[in-house]
Design an enzyme around this catalytic site. Structure first.
Site, PDB file in Angstrom:
ATOM      1  CE  LYS A   1      -4.158  -1.964   1.936  1.00 30.89           C
ATOM      2  NZ  LYS A   1      -4.703  -2.429   3.198  1.00 30.89           N
TER       3      LYS A   1
ATOM      4  CE  LYS B   1      -6.382  -8.621  -3.089  1.00 25.26           C
ATOM      5  NZ  LYS B   1      -7.800  -8.380  -2.995  1.00 25.26           N
TER       6      LYS B   1
ATOM      7  CE  LYS C   1     -14.423  -4.663  -1.510  1.00 26.56           C
ATOM      8  NZ  LYS C   1     -13.424  -4.279  -0.520  1.00 26.56           N
TER       9      LYS C   1
END
Ligand code: ADP
Ligand code: TRP
Length: 333
Positions: free
Chosen positions: A111, A194, A197
């Site tokens: 992140k 992966k 969202k």
């Protein structure tokens, strides 16, 4: 009876990865365990801070939980920020989380790379809040996808340190679970990474996508020029599409296309069309149920109001114990 707990961040619509990696187990496990499922709105704040987006995503995720079959009669469904005992436990657990290990956490590093300069302490202590979510209900099992494994490991560490320091067994050790199978990772349609969202574009199949959208996305998925010799190893992007087919199609369909790949007769157009059709069939009942729920604001509110009440009462018991153990019991001064 053992306790199960899990949650998802309201950062957008749920996709097949959320469902197959975690949500499907929410539904199975509610039959056998004392289950708590929540919407992790505080966690969403670490990266998504606009209230208007958050609000609509919270109702989306709630309606999606119900649409996949999470049943408020069987499981406690609530919004994280409705349970103030969670941030209280989070604060106490912060004393058992070391800066170095938080900085080393793979999800934080990822992140940090994506967020660039807007790194905040909330992002760093994300795993501590997650541990508080789990430990506040003394959960034994946590149904999650593979990407969350490091966070559950950290929750175990914090719990163990707390228990050890105060010579107590207040917190059981939580296990990440996929109902007896290995944890899974549903791949993105783009060939790498992966399904997520936060990825814009066509990489994720959302549970509420309509048939045309699904087929369009699958058609755009990356493929190669096709196999040139029998039983050739599949490149990653093709392997991913086969994996998706294994998840949503029948065994016969899968073996038909496996065989076609292995004897080099496969036509990716047909393969993708079948995959798109099967994905649509797989999620159509969820989409329909979602549409019947999303505008029923009164019902959605009732679910989280009642769930919040139950969750707060249950969480309060743990906080009372923890305050006593730590010495924060004002009755004793
Ligand atoms: P996202 O990463 O898409 O924003 P969340 O972080 O809210 O989703 O994840 C909610 C749950 O869905 C977690 O248990 C997570 O492990 C699971 N999950 C998310 N993406 C996948 C995926 N591609 N494959 C398997 N499980 C996934
Ligand atoms: N971190 C999880 C995710 O991004 C969401 C989450 C927050 C969670 N708290 C949790 C999952 C507690 C399981 C248990 O997917």
């Amino acid at each position: 009876m053992e306790t199960v707990l899990s949650g998802m961040r309201p950062t957008g619509k749920l996709h097949l990865g959320n469902y197959l990696g975690a949500g499907i187990n929410y539904v199975k496990m509610q039959e056998k365990y004392n289950c708590f499922y929540f919407i992790a709105d505080y966690h969403a704040l670490t990266t998504h801070t606009k209230a208007s987006e958050l609000n609509s995503s919270i109702s989306n995720v709630l309606a999606e939980y119900l649409a996949i079959g999470v049943d408020p009669e069987k499981a406690t469904i609530y919004i994280q920020s409705h349970v103030p005992q969670i941030p209280e436990l989070y604060l106490i657990l912060n004393m058992f989380a070391y800066k170095g290990e938080l900085e080393k956490c793979t999800t934080f590093k990822e992140k940090a790379r994506k967020e660039g300069q807007t790194l905040n302490a909330g992002l760093l202590t994300y795993p501590v809040l997650m541990a508080a979510d789990i430990l506040i209900h003394k959960a034994n099992k946590v149904p999650v996808g593979e990407d969350q494994k490091p966070h559950i490991e950290m929750a175990r560490n914090f719990a163990q340190r707390f228990n050890h320091y105060y010579e107590t067994e207040v917190f059981p050790m939580p296990d990440a679970t996929n109902e007896g199978e290995n944890l899974i990772r549903v791949p993105s349609l783009q060939g790498t990474g992966k399904m997520s969202k936060s990825d814009a574009g066509d990489s994720a199949i959302y549970l509420i996508d309509d048939k045309d959208t699904i087929i369009k996305k699958v058609k755009r998925a990356k493929t190669d020029a096709g196999p040139t010799s029998p039983n050739q190893t599949k490149p990653q992007e093709i392997e991913n599409l086969f994996y998706l087919m294994k998840l949503v199609s029948s065994a016969e369909t899968l073996s038909h296309f496996e065989e076609a790949y292995n004897n080099c007769s496969i036509r990716y157009g047909d393969f993708k069309m079948q995959l798109g059709e099967d994905m649509n069939q797989y999620i159509a009942p969820i989409r329909e149920k979602y549409q019947s729920l999303i505008n029923d604001r009164a019902y959605l509110l009732k679910v989280v109001n009642e769930g919040g009440e139950k969750a707060r009462a249950h969480a309060q018991k743990t906080i009372d114990e923890v305050r006593n153990i730590v010495g924060l019991n004002s009755m004793n001064i």
